[in-house]
Design a protein around this motif. Structure first.
Motif, mmCIF file in Angstrom:
data_model
loop_
_atom_site.group_PDB
_atom_site.id
_atom_site.type_symbol
_atom_site.label_atom_id
_atom_site.label_comp_id
_atom_site.label_asym_id
_atom_site.label_seq_id
_atom_site.Cartn_x
_atom_site.Cartn_y
_atom_site.Cartn_z
ATOM 1 N N VAL A 244 7.897 27.370 -7.171
ATOM 2 C CA VAL A 244 9.329 27.109 -7.047
ATOM 3 C C VAL A 244 9.545 26.113 -5.916
ATOM 4 O O VAL A 244 8.982 26.260 -4.831
ATOM 5 C CB VAL A 244 10.092 28.417 -6.741
ATOM 6 C CG1 VAL A 244 11.573 28.137 -6.535
ATOM 7 C CG2 VAL A 244 9.877 29.418 -7.871
ATOM 8 N N ARG A 245 10.320 25.074 -6.206
ATOM 9 C CA ARG A 245 10.612 24.064 -5.184
ATOM 10 C C ARG A 245 12.116 23.909 -5.069
ATOM 11 O O ARG A 245 12.847 24.277 -5.991
ATOM 12 C CB ARG A 245 9.996 22.721 -5.579
ATOM 13 C CG ARG A 245 8.492 22.697 -5.485
ATOM 14 C CD ARG A 245 7.968 21.345 -5.915
ATOM 15 N NE ARG A 245 8.445 21.007 -7.267
ATOM 16 C CZ ARG A 245 8.024 19.957 -7.947
ATOM 17 N NH1 ARG A 245 7.169 19.136 -7.420
ATOM 18 N NH2 ARG A 245 8.491 19.722 -9.167
ATOM 19 N N PRO A 246 12.581 23.323 -3.982
ATOM 20 C CA PRO A 246 14.025 23.110 -3.871
ATOM 21 C C PRO A 246 14.503 22.199 -5.002
ATOM 22 O O PRO A 246 13.775 21.299 -5.424
ATOM 23 C CB PRO A 246 14.188 22.389 -2.527
ATOM 24 C CG PRO A 246 12.896 22.524 -1.818
ATOM 25 C CD PRO A 246 11.836 22.811 -2.825
ATOM 26 N N CYS A 247 15.698 22.412 -5.499
ATOM 27 C CA CYS A 247 16.238 21.523 -6.522
ATOM 28 C C CYS A 247 17.744 21.399 -6.307
ATOM 29 O O CYS A 247 18.299 22.013 -5.395
ATOM 30 C CB CYS A 247 15.916 22.034 -7.921
ATOM 31 S SG CYS A 247 16.751 23.565 -8.327
ATOM 32 N N LEU A 248 18.385 20.608 -7.132
ATOM 33 C CA LEU A 248 19.818 20.391 -6.976
ATOM 34 C C LEU A 248 20.582 21.701 -7.197
ATOM 35 O O LEU A 248 20.214 22.501 -8.055
ATOM 36 C CB LEU A 248 20.306 19.361 -7.998
ATOM 37 C CG LEU A 248 19.699 17.967 -7.934
ATOM 38 C CD1 LEU A 248 20.314 17.088 -9.025
ATOM 39 C CD2 LEU A 248 19.929 17.333 -6.573
ATOM 40 N N THR A 249 21.648 21.862 -6.461
ATOM 41 C CA THR A 249 22.564 22.972 -6.736
ATOM 42 C C THR A 249 23.421 22.589 -7.943
ATOM 43 O O THR A 249 23.476 21.419 -8.341
ATOM 44 C CB THR A 249 23.500 23.213 -5.546
ATOM 45 O OG1 THR A 249 24.313 22.037 -5.393
ATOM 46 C CG2 THR A 249 22.724 23.465 -4.259
ATOM 47 N N ALA A 250 24.103 23.594 -8.512
ATOM 48 C CA ALA A 250 24.981 23.311 -9.647
ATOM 49 C C ALA A 250 26.046 22.290 -9.250
ATOM 50 O O ALA A 250 26.353 21.367 -10.005
ATOM 51 C CB ALA A 250 25.610 24.597 -10.156
#
Lengths: 98, 496
Positions: A67-73
């Motif tokens: 799991v890596r950081p990704c864009l928020t909604a």
């Protein structure tokens, strides 16, 4: 003539381009010239030559399943033409039932 | 010497020594942009506040004792095809007008990490499709040598900015020549790195198997410093090469061609080539010989099929890549009045949002990939791609580098080829083979054409991952020609 106006209208539909009659005429003439020019590739006798889709000899490239950081909604929706709640709002996709 | 006339390497040293600051250097370039960009039209977006904020940040990092690289504080013009989360990114298309990306491209992130200061986003042909910037939805950029001429393309805003001293460095992307051709026609250095040597993450895709980020600069060393700053393996791009590469900066500092075997590509000569371009090219070959290189003629028979193969492969890939502009998730949406279906809205939006060249290429690619035509067009083009790579392999068994003119002609007039797509495509005649094969290739200035007094580029090509070799040869040519001319070629450009 390798390409007809009807074929260009078909290509425009496949490309999701709502082109007017004038544009279709214009593009049909130009695409005809371009296709005649690029058809030169057919002069190359290449029966047993393999195809190259990519300059690097890569097959599968794997990365760890982490799991890596990704864009928020909110970030993902920030550029949307229309949004509702946490979702993209789009025009109707299905035909209405008669 | 004025800050805007200095090289990036000089600016980096001056800032590091404390004699000037990143803020002062950024301000000098913002002033130059304000003074001349009304004529040159290199930039689509300039935001002095954001730029100066970045510059203050770099000065603060240095003041805090952070170890910074050789380009820290040096300003850069950034092609508007790379995402930037603090500046709009449009790829010069109406379909993305005003779009603020939620993330930085890897190239952008690495410029920031190197302490570089982004002056703004440069104009280009829409989605990097073109050789003149005339396909920009926001109007063409001008060639600083002659404002009635094109600055090349697609990275023509970048070439115009650096040639007009609005920035010491610029980023570009090269899919069929889009860095080397604009560099050649504006008297700059333009480098297409080995495919996979620089990351495509956050680069708005045109043709994914060909797109390659690279530098534009006024000196060979500056180009190497910039390429080194943003290159290297990136896990976010699965086609990025994960192997050590020779130092290009060391190569750029050690120009030397003694004993080097140089091959002149026989096929890049003759009809369609401007006599003044060929004359300067032949002199450059003689120069290499006088510097100790061993020159032989080499035949690459399939290079004559590179242009038609490219104009099947690149449009095919673009017809797939540009499907993402669907009027649903970002960008323009037209005609959504509650009565139309998603498909109708999509087709209206794309018809209004894309320019003519993008439409032509999408339809051409769709044609080449259609059942019934696939084998005769796309399939054949992929076989030609194999033959071109084999021509390079055979040539590099005989020689260390190949050379040719970068472009068949010098900068053409604005409007001259705007509605003749096939004539426009010829600008990429000599640059395309290296995109198809993925190898390294650079353009360095080799003089002015007699007919029009405009710059001519020498292209130097080396095998995959031998980027250092083209820098070593480029540096040797640059240094010998500077001796002959009494300075860089760009010093001969008229004042704006």
């Amino acid at each position: 003539m390798p390409i007809t106006r009807d074929e260009v209208a078909h290509l425009a539909r496949l490309s999701r381009l709502a082109l007017g009659d004038d544009e279709l005429d214009h593009f049909a003439a130009q695409l005809d010239v371009i296709i005649s020019a690029v058809a030169r590739v057919q002069e190359v006798a290449a029966e047993d030559i393999p195809a190259t889709s990519h300059a690097l000899p890569l097959t599968n490239v794997f990365r760890p399943d982490e799991v890596r950081p990704c864009l928020t909604a909110d970030q993902a929706l920030a550029g949307a033409p229309a949004a509702e709640g946490d979702r993209f709002r789009v025009p109707r996709i299905l035909e209405e039932e008669s | 010497m004025s800050l805007t006339r200095m090289t990036a390497a000089e600016l980096g040293e001056l800032i590091a020594s404390g004699e000037t600051s990143a803020v002062e250097v950024a301000q000098a370039h913002l002033d130059r942009i304000a003074a001349v960009d009304g004529q040159v039209k290199a930039f689509l977006h300039v935001d002095p506040d954001t730029t100066l904020e970045q510059a203050r940040g770099v000065d603060a990092r240095r003041a805090a004792g952070e170890e910074l690289g050789p380009l820290a504080g040096v300003p850069i013009a950034h092609k508007d095809v790379f995402t930037t989360k603090d500046m709009p990114t449009t790829a010069a298309s109406k379909i993305l007008e005003g779009w603020l990306p939620p993330y930085d491209a890897t190239v952008t992130a690495r410029l920031r990490a190197a302490g570089m200061v982004i002056l703004g986003k440069t104009n280009m042909d829409e989605f990097a499709m073109g050789s003149s910037t005339e396909n920009s939805a926001f109007g063409p950029s001008r060639n600083p040598w002659d404002l009635t001429r094109v600055p090349g393309g697609s990275s023509g805003g970048s070439s115009a900015a650096v040639a007009a001293y609005e920035a010491p460095l610029a980023t570009g992307t090269d899919t069929g020549g889009s860095i080397r051709q604009p560099a050649a026609v504006t008297g700059l250095i333009g480098m297409k790195p080995t495919y996979g040597g620089s990351s495509r993450y956050g680069l708005i895709a045109f043709a994914s198997s060909l797109d390659t980020p690279g530098p534009l600069a006024r000196t060979v060393l500056d180009a190497a410093l910039l390429q080194e700053a943003f290159s290297g393996h990136d896990p976010m791009d699965s086609t990025s090469i994960d192997e050590p590469v020779p130092s290009i900066v060391a190569a750029a500092r050690n120009g030397d061609v003694a004993g080097l075997r140089v091959g002149v590509v026989r096929e890049f000569d003759g009809e369609g080539y401007q006599p003044g371009v060929l004359a300067r090219f032949r002199e450059a070959v003689e120069l290499l010989e006088s510097l100790g290189a061993k020159v032989i003629e080499v035949s690459c028979p399939n290079f004559t099929y590179a242009l038609p193969a490219y104009y099947l492969i690149a449009p095919s890939e673009c017809s797939s890549n540009l499907a993402r502009f669907d009027a649903m998730r970002y960008g323009l949406r037209v005609g959504d009045d509650g009565t139309r279906s998603a498909e109708e809205v999509m087709a209206l939006t794309r018809a209004e949002g894309f320019g003519a060249e993008v439409k032509r290429r999408m339809m051409l690619g769709t044609y080449a990939l259609s059942s019934g035509y696939y084998d005769a067009y796309y399939g054949k083009a992929q076989q030609v791609r194999t033959l071109i790579a084999r021509d390079f392999d055979a040539a590099f068994e005989q020689v260390d580098v190949l050379v040719s003119p970068t472009t068949p002609t010098s900068a053409f007039e604005l409007g001259e080829r705007a509605d003749d797509p096939v004539a426009m495509y010829l600008a990429d005649l000599c640059t395309i083979p290296s995109n198809l094969a993925g190898n390294a290739a650079i353009s360095v200035p080799c003089g002015l054409a007699d007919e029009d007094g405009l710059p001519v580029g020498l292209q130097i090509m080396a095998p995959v991952l031998a980027d250092d070799r083209v820098y070593r040869v480029g540096a040797a040519v640059e240094s010998a020609l500077a001796d002959r001319w009494g300075g860089p070629l760009l010093a001969k450009a008229p004042e704006l």
